[in-house]
Design an enzyme around this catalytic site. Structure first.
Site, PDB file in Angstrom:
ATOM      1  N   HIS A 121      17.610  22.336  -8.545  1.00 43.33           N
ATOM      2  CA  HIS A 121      17.451  23.127  -7.320  1.00 43.33           C
ATOM      3  C   HIS A 121      16.092  23.830  -7.229  1.00 43.33           C
ATOM      4  CE1 HIS A 121      22.127  23.331  -7.024  1.00 43.33           C
ATOM      5  NE2 HIS A 121      21.642  22.173  -6.626  1.00 43.33           N
ATOM      6  N   CYS A 132       3.708  21.419   5.965  1.00 46.27           N
ATOM      7  CA  CYS A 132       2.962  20.261   5.424  1.00 46.27           C
ATOM      8  C   CYS A 132       3.407  19.938   4.006  1.00 46.27           C
ATOM      9  CB  CYS A 132       1.449  20.522   5.490  1.00 46.27           C
ATOM     10  SG  CYS A 132       0.853  21.660   4.251  1.00 46.27           S
TER      11      CYS A 132
HETATM   12  C1  BV8 Z   1      23.073  18.686   0.245  1.00 48.22           C
HETATM   13  C2  BV8 Z   1      18.770  27.166  -4.849  1.00 48.22           C
HETATM   14  C3  BV8 Z   1      23.005  17.239   2.020  1.00 48.22           C
HETATM   15  C4  BV8 Z   1      18.512  28.175  -3.775  1.00 48.22           C
HETATM   16  C5  BV8 Z   1      21.068  26.408  -4.481  1.00 48.22           C
HETATM   17  C6  BV8 Z   1      31.640  21.156   1.968  1.00 48.22           C
HETATM   18  C7  BV8 Z   1      32.169  20.588   0.831  1.00 48.22           C
HETATM   19  C8  BV8 Z   1      31.331  20.112  -0.197  1.00 48.22           C
HETATM   20  C9  BV8 Z   1      29.940  20.215  -0.083  1.00 48.22           C
HETATM   21  C10 BV8 Z   1      29.427  20.791   1.055  1.00 48.22           C
HETATM   22  C11 BV8 Z   1      30.257  21.272   2.074  1.00 48.22           C
HETATM   23  N1  BV8 Z   1      29.464  21.783   3.028  1.00 48.22           N
HETATM   24  C12 BV8 Z   1      28.176  21.638   2.658  1.00 48.22           C
HETATM   25  C13 BV8 Z   1      28.143  21.033   1.473  1.00 48.22           C
HETATM   26  C14 BV8 Z   1      26.955  20.670   0.701  1.00 48.22           C
HETATM   27  C15 BV8 Z   1      26.398  21.887  -0.008  1.00 48.22           C
HETATM   28  C16 BV8 Z   1      27.443  22.559  -0.867  1.00 48.22           C
HETATM   29  O1  BV8 Z   1      27.769  22.061  -1.924  1.00 48.22           O
HETATM   30  N2  BV8 Z   1      27.954  23.694  -0.363  1.00 48.22           N
HETATM   31  C17 BV8 Z   1      28.935  24.453  -1.122  1.00 48.22           C
HETATM   32  C18 BV8 Z   1      28.737  25.943  -0.829  1.00 48.22           C
HETATM   33  C19 BV8 Z   1      30.317  23.982  -0.702  1.00 48.22           C
HETATM   34  N3  BV8 Z   1      25.344  21.367  -0.825  1.00 48.22           N
HETATM   35  C20 BV8 Z   1      24.095  21.293  -0.338  1.00 48.22           C
HETATM   36  O2  BV8 Z   1      23.782  21.705   0.759  1.00 48.22           O
HETATM   37  C21 BV8 Z   1      23.085  20.574  -1.201  1.00 48.22           C
HETATM   38  N4  BV8 Z   1      22.395  19.630  -0.404  1.00 48.22           N
HETATM   39  O3  BV8 Z   1      24.245  18.493   0.151  1.00 48.22           O
HETATM   40  O4  BV8 Z   1      22.280  17.989   1.078  1.00 48.22           O
HETATM   41  C22 BV8 Z   1      22.166  16.200   2.494  1.00 48.22           C
HETATM   42  C23 BV8 Z   1      22.639  14.900   2.418  1.00 48.22           C
HETATM   43  C24 BV8 Z   1      21.869  13.899   2.921  1.00 48.22           C
HETATM   44  C25 BV8 Z   1      20.642  14.206   3.515  1.00 48.22           C
HETATM   45  C26 BV8 Z   1      20.185  15.515   3.582  1.00 48.22           C
HETATM   46  C27 BV8 Z   1      20.935  16.525   3.065  1.00 48.22           C
HETATM   47  C28 BV8 Z   1      22.057  21.556  -1.754  1.00 48.22           C
HETATM   48  C29 BV8 Z   1      22.726  22.550  -2.635  1.00 48.22           C
HETATM   49  C30 BV8 Z   1      21.664  23.399  -3.346  1.00 48.22           C
HETATM   50  C31 BV8 Z   1      21.593  24.763  -2.728  1.00 48.22           C
HETATM   51  N5  BV8 Z   1      20.692  25.619  -3.501  1.00 48.22           N
HETATM   52  N6  BV8 Z   1      20.189  27.123  -5.208  1.00 48.22           N
HETATM   53  C32 BV8 Z   1      18.711  29.591  -4.240  1.00 48.22           C
HETATM   54  O5  BV8 Z   1      19.117  29.820  -5.398  1.00 48.22           O
HETATM   55  O6  BV8 Z   1      18.420  30.503  -3.428  1.00 48.22           O
HETATM   56  S1  BV8 Z   1      22.696  26.478  -4.897  1.00 48.22           S
HETATM   57  C33 BV8 Z   1      23.007  27.833  -5.864  1.00 48.22           C
HETATM   58  O7  BV8 Z   1      24.382  28.108  -5.739  1.00 48.22           O
HETATM   59  C34 BV8 Z   1      22.809  27.616  -7.339  1.00 48.22           C
HETATM   60  O8  BV8 Z   1      21.682  26.885  -7.625  1.00 48.22           O
HETATM   61  C35 BV8 Z   1      24.085  26.927  -7.777  1.00 48.22           C
HETATM   62  O9  BV8 Z   1      24.001  25.565  -7.593  1.00 48.22           O
HETATM   63  C36 BV8 Z   1      25.087  27.495  -6.814  1.00 48.22           C
HETATM   64  C37 BV8 Z   1      25.902  28.592  -7.472  1.00 48.22           C
HETATM   65  O10 BV8 Z   1      26.800  27.934  -8.289  1.00 48.22           O
HETATM   66  P1  BV8 Z   1      26.885  28.278  -9.852  1.00 48.22           P
HETATM   67  O11 BV8 Z   1      25.573  28.093 -10.492  1.00 48.22           O
HETATM   68  O12 BV8 Z   1      28.020  27.517 -10.346  1.00 48.22           O
HETATM   69  O13 BV8 Z   1      27.169  29.825  -9.896  1.00 48.22           O
HETATM   70  P2  BV8 Z   1      28.456  30.562  -9.405  1.00 48.22           P
HETATM   71  O14 BV8 Z   1      28.053  31.958  -9.108  1.00 48.22           O
HETATM   72  O15 BV8 Z   1      29.137  29.744  -8.339  1.00 48.22           O
HETATM   73  O16 BV8 Z   1      29.424  30.536 -10.673  1.00 48.22           O
HETATM   74  C38 BV8 Z   1      29.007  31.193 -11.835  1.00 48.22           C
HETATM   75  C39 BV8 Z   1      29.932  30.703 -12.929  1.00 48.22           C
HETATM   76  O17 BV8 Z   1      29.493  31.280 -14.155  1.00 48.22           O
HETATM   77  C40 BV8 Z   1      31.372  31.132 -12.726  1.00 48.22           C
HETATM   78  O18 BV8 Z   1      32.221  30.057 -13.026  1.00 48.22           O
HETATM   79  C41 BV8 Z   1      31.569  32.247 -13.745  1.00 48.22           C
HETATM   80  O19 BV8 Z   1      32.879  32.252 -14.260  1.00 48.22           O
HETATM   81  C42 BV8 Z   1      30.593  31.832 -14.809  1.00 48.22           C
HETATM   82  N7  BV8 Z   1      30.088  32.935 -15.627  1.00 48.22           N
HETATM   83  C43 BV8 Z   1      29.987  34.249 -15.303  1.00 48.22           C
HETATM   84  N8  BV8 Z   1      29.464  34.941 -16.354  1.00 48.22           N
HETATM   85  C44 BV8 Z   1      29.209  34.020 -17.340  1.00 48.22           C
HETATM   86  C45 BV8 Z   1      29.601  32.751 -16.883  1.00 48.22           C
HETATM   87  N9  BV8 Z   1      29.495  31.647 -17.635  1.00 48.22           N
HETATM   88  C46 BV8 Z   1      28.988  31.782 -18.871  1.00 48.22           C
HETATM   89  N10 BV8 Z   1      28.578  32.963 -19.380  1.00 48.22           N
HETATM   90  C47 BV8 Z   1      28.675  34.099 -18.648  1.00 48.22           C
HETATM   91  N11 BV8 Z   1      28.277  35.278 -19.173  1.00 48.22           N
HETATM   92 ZN    ZN Z   2       0.849  23.671   5.212  1.00 53.89          ZN
END
Ligand code: BV8
Ligand code: ZN
Length: 253
Positions: A121, A132
């Site tokens: 990401h 651009c």
């Molecule tokens: C794409 C960068 C399409 C930016 C990020 C409906 C169903 C399924 C999918 C979709 C849908 N609607 C839309 C989608 C697609 C969408 C998506 O998946 N949405 C989700 C919300 C449902 N995905 C996208 O849009 C992706 N692109 O699909 O493009 C496409 C197709 C063709 C042509 C063109 C386009 C792009 C997704 C990337 C987005 N960018 N980050 C920024 O950071 O600002 S995502 C961002 O959120 C993170 O990078 C990460 O991926 C996500 C968060 O998830 P986690 O990392 O898992 O973190 P989270 O907080 O959820 O969980 C933390 C975990 O840690 C927990 O389990 C917790 O228990 C645990 N934890 C807590 N403490 C600890 C621990 N573990 C260990 N130790 C600890 N101490």
């Molecule tokens: Zn530019």
């Protein structure tokens, strides 16, 4: 986490030929970076990340979205890798060609010294032009008072600079995807650490590894979307579990 589960996982790691690790925001939690599950605080309390981390949000309110990243970048720049990140560097001594595939944009794996890191990401420390696409350096040291500011202008075309991260609705970088999917296909052991397994396509990695016959181990303080699929679930925080797991695997190897 039971001692038996830790022992079983350590044995799998010591015996693995191709070990990969997939990390999410939970991996950075003990370095002081809130996860996406954590409620946003301060200025951003009434926004959801999915509402800010999109191109349309940035085009609609460039100052707001740039400032959100500037504040996150400033906070991340003050965070250090924790014992869990360092344990993954140690793990390279047990499995030299270890590859870490991360959803995190904070650069903490690289800061800890991990050699092979695939950023699915992007990275908050880099920026590029909204239009651009040229890469550009970040303006020198953004101070606290500069958090609330308009995005800098692209030196080449004058449009807004944006963070070089993948926003919702955007494609992941092709090279990172090719590398990560190959690693998930070819590994015989995948460790999934600190991800809720909600965001696609990154969430697919453990399912690919499983389908190709790999063993999947998960480290998380609570069950996730992935837990029912994994072979061994080590319940607890990464900063506690990974050092114990790697020490045990190194002892056996
Ligand atoms: C794409 C960068 C399409 C930016 C990020 C409906 C169903 C399924 C999918 C979709 C849908 N609607 C839309 C989608 C697609 C969408 C998506 O998946 N949405 C989700 C919300 C449902 N995905 C996208 O849009 C992706 N692109 O699909 O493009 C496409 C197709 C063709 C042509 C063109 C386009 C792009 C997704 C990337 C987005 N960018 N980050 C920024 O950071 O600002 S995502 C961002 O959120 C993170 O990078 C990460 O991926 C996500 C968060 O998830 P986690 O990392 O898992 O973190 P989270 O907080 O959820 O969980 C933390 C975990 O840690 C927990 O389990 C917790 O228990 C645990 N934890 C807590 N403490 C600890 C621990 N573990 C260990 N130790 C600890 N101490
Ligand atoms: Zn530019």
């Amino acid at each position: 986490m039971t001692p038996e589960a830790l022992a079983r996982a350590a044995e799998k790691i010591a015996a693995a030929d191709h070990l990969a690790v997939s990390t999410g925001a939970g991996m950075s939690k003990e370095s002081g970076i809130p996860t996406f599950r954590d409620a946003q605080d301060g200025l951003w309390a009434h926004f959801k990340p999915e509402e800010l981390a999109t191109e349309q949000a940035f085009r609609a309110a460039p100052r707001r979205v740039w400032s959100w990243y500037a504040e996150r970048r400033l906070k991340m720049s003050r965070c250090e890798p924790h014992a869990g990140h360092r344990a993954l560097v140690e793990l390279e001594k047990v499995t030299p060609e270890l590859v870490i595939v991360t959803q995190n944009i904070d650069g903490l794996h690289q800061a800890a010294g991990s050699r092979e890191v695939v950023e699915l990401h992007g990275n908050i420390g880099r920026c590029k032009c909204l239009d651009c696409g040229r890469r550009a350096d970040l303006p020198v040291s953004e101070h606290e008072d500069e958090i609330d500011r308009d995005p800098p202008a692209c030196p080449a075309c004058g449009s807004h600079l944006r963070p070089d991260v993948v926003w919702f609705g955007e494609m992941l970088p092709r090279q990172a995807v090719e590398r990560a999917w190959a690693v998930a296909r070819d590994c015989d052991l995948l460790m999934v650490v600190g991800t809720s397994g909600v965001v696609w396509p990154a969430a697919e990695l453990p399912y690919i590894a499983k389908r190709e016959g790999a063993t999947v181990i998960e480290v998380s303080p609570e069950p996730t979307e992935v837990t029912r699929t994994v072979d061994i679930f080590l319940q607890g925080p990464a900063g506690e579990i990974l050092p114990r797991l790697v020490a045990e695997a190194a002892r056996i190897a």
